[in-house]
Design a protein around this motif. Structure first.
Motif, short mmCIF file in Angstrom:
data_model
loop_
_atom_site.label_atom_id
_atom_site.label_comp_id
_atom_site.label_asym_id
_atom_site.label_seq_id
_atom_site.Cartn_x
_atom_site.Cartn_y
_atom_site.Cartn_z
N VAL A 82 0.84 -1.20 0.00
CA VAL A 82 0.00 0.00 0.00
C VAL A 82 0.87 1.26 0.00
O VAL A 82 0.53 2.25 -0.64
CB VAL A 82 -0.98 -0.02 1.20
N SER A 83 2.03 1.22 0.68
CA SER A 83 2.94 2.37 0.64
C SER A 83 3.47 2.59 -0.77
O SER A 83 3.57 3.73 -1.22
CB SER A 83 4.11 2.15 1.61
N CYS A 84 3.81 1.51 -1.45
CA CYS A 84 4.27 1.64 -2.84
C CYS A 84 3.13 2.11 -3.74
O CYS A 84 3.36 2.89 -4.67
CB CYS A 84 4.85 0.32 -3.33
N ALA A 85 1.91 1.64 -3.46
CA ALA A 85 0.76 2.10 -4.24
C ALA A 85 0.48 3.57 -3.98
O ALA A 85 0.01 4.28 -4.87
CB ALA A 85 -0.47 1.26 -3.92
N SER A 86 0.77 4.03 -2.76
CA SER A 86 0.53 5.44 -2.46
C SER A 86 1.51 6.36 -3.17
O SER A 86 1.25 7.55 -3.30
CB SER A 86 0.57 5.68 -0.95
N VAL A 87 2.63 5.80 -3.61
CA VAL A 87 3.55 6.59 -4.43
C VAL A 87 2.93 6.82 -5.81
O VAL A 87 3.03 7.91 -6.37
CB VAL A 87 4.92 5.88 -4.54
N ILE A 88 2.26 5.79 -6.31
CA ILE A 88 1.65 5.89 -7.64
C ILE A 88 0.34 6.67 -7.57
O ILE A 88 0.11 7.62 -8.31
CB ILE A 88 1.41 4.48 -8.22
N PHE A 89 -0.55 6.25 -6.65
CA PHE A 89 -1.83 6.92 -6.46
C PHE A 89 -1.69 7.88 -5.29
O PHE A 89 -1.77 7.47 -4.15
CB PHE A 89 -2.94 5.91 -6.18
N ASP A 90 -1.46 9.12 -5.59
CA ASP A 90 -1.16 10.09 -4.55
C ASP A 90 -2.44 10.56 -3.87
O ASP A 90 -2.87 11.70 -4.01
CB ASP A 90 -0.40 11.28 -5.16
N LEU A 91 -3.06 9.64 -3.13
CA LEU A 91 -4.31 9.94 -2.44
C LEU A 91 -4.10 9.84 -0.93
O LEU A 91 -3.36 8.98 -0.44
CB LEU A 91 -5.42 8.97 -2.86
N LYS A 92 -4.76 10.71 -0.22
CA LYS A 92 -4.64 10.75 1.23
C LYS A 92 -5.18 9.48 1.87
O LYS A 92 -4.63 8.97 2.85
CB LYS A 92 -5.36 11.98 1.76
N LEU A 93 -6.26 8.93 1.32
CA LEU A 93 -6.87 7.72 1.87
C LEU A 93 -5.92 6.53 1.78
O LEU A 93 -5.83 5.72 2.72
CB LEU A 93 -8.18 7.42 1.13
#
Length: 144
Positions: free
Chosen positions: A59-70
């Motif tokens: 999820v941390s790696c996905a948050s790099v791609i999808f820059d969403l607060k959620l």
């Protein structure tokens, strides 16, 4: 030419922090996998801890791609569950250290793993707090 890791740009700081939290979690899982079996852990590793840590890394790696607060909040929550799961799994060892009947020393792998999980959790929290939602970026507002 701007450098990608220029920390003065507030939009890139959460990306760097998310990647750093994922690296800390990866190192923590490696250290835990190599040194997690002790006399106090019933000769097995905690599968839930490893699953939550790996999910938090993903999820941390996905948050790099999808820059969403959620997504960054989800990475923090998974990291926090992995950190608390490590503490709960090692509660016999921690109790033995504090009671001190058998002179159990604090081992370096325990401290290193504990600090890595803690740092990943704190970094994930900071990253979730300072992230600006795309809707707010469009409006020109910051929701910090």
């Amino acid at each position: 030419m701007k450098h990608f890791l220029d920390l003065k740009n507030k939009a890139r700081l959460p990306i760097v922090l998310s990647a750093l939290a994922a690296v800390f979690l990866l190192v923590a899982v490696i250290v835990y996998g190599a040194t997690g079996v002790t006399n106090y852990t019933a000769n097995k590793l905690d599968a839930g801890l490893i699953v939550f840590a790996i999910l938090s890394m993903v999820v941390s790696c996905a948050s790099v791609i999808f820059d969403l607060k959620l997504v960054k909040h989800a990475a923090f929550l998974l990291s926090m569950v992995a950190f608390f799961d490590y503490i709960v799994f090692e509660v016999d060892y921690i109790g033995s250290i504090f009671v001190g009947i058998d002179n159990t020393p604090v081992t370096a792998p325990f401290v290193i793993t504990l600090l890595l999980f803690f740092m990943a959790t704190v970094i994930s929290l900071v990253c979730a707090i300072i992230t600006v939602d795309p809707v707010d970026r469009i409006k020109g507002e910051q929701s910090i």
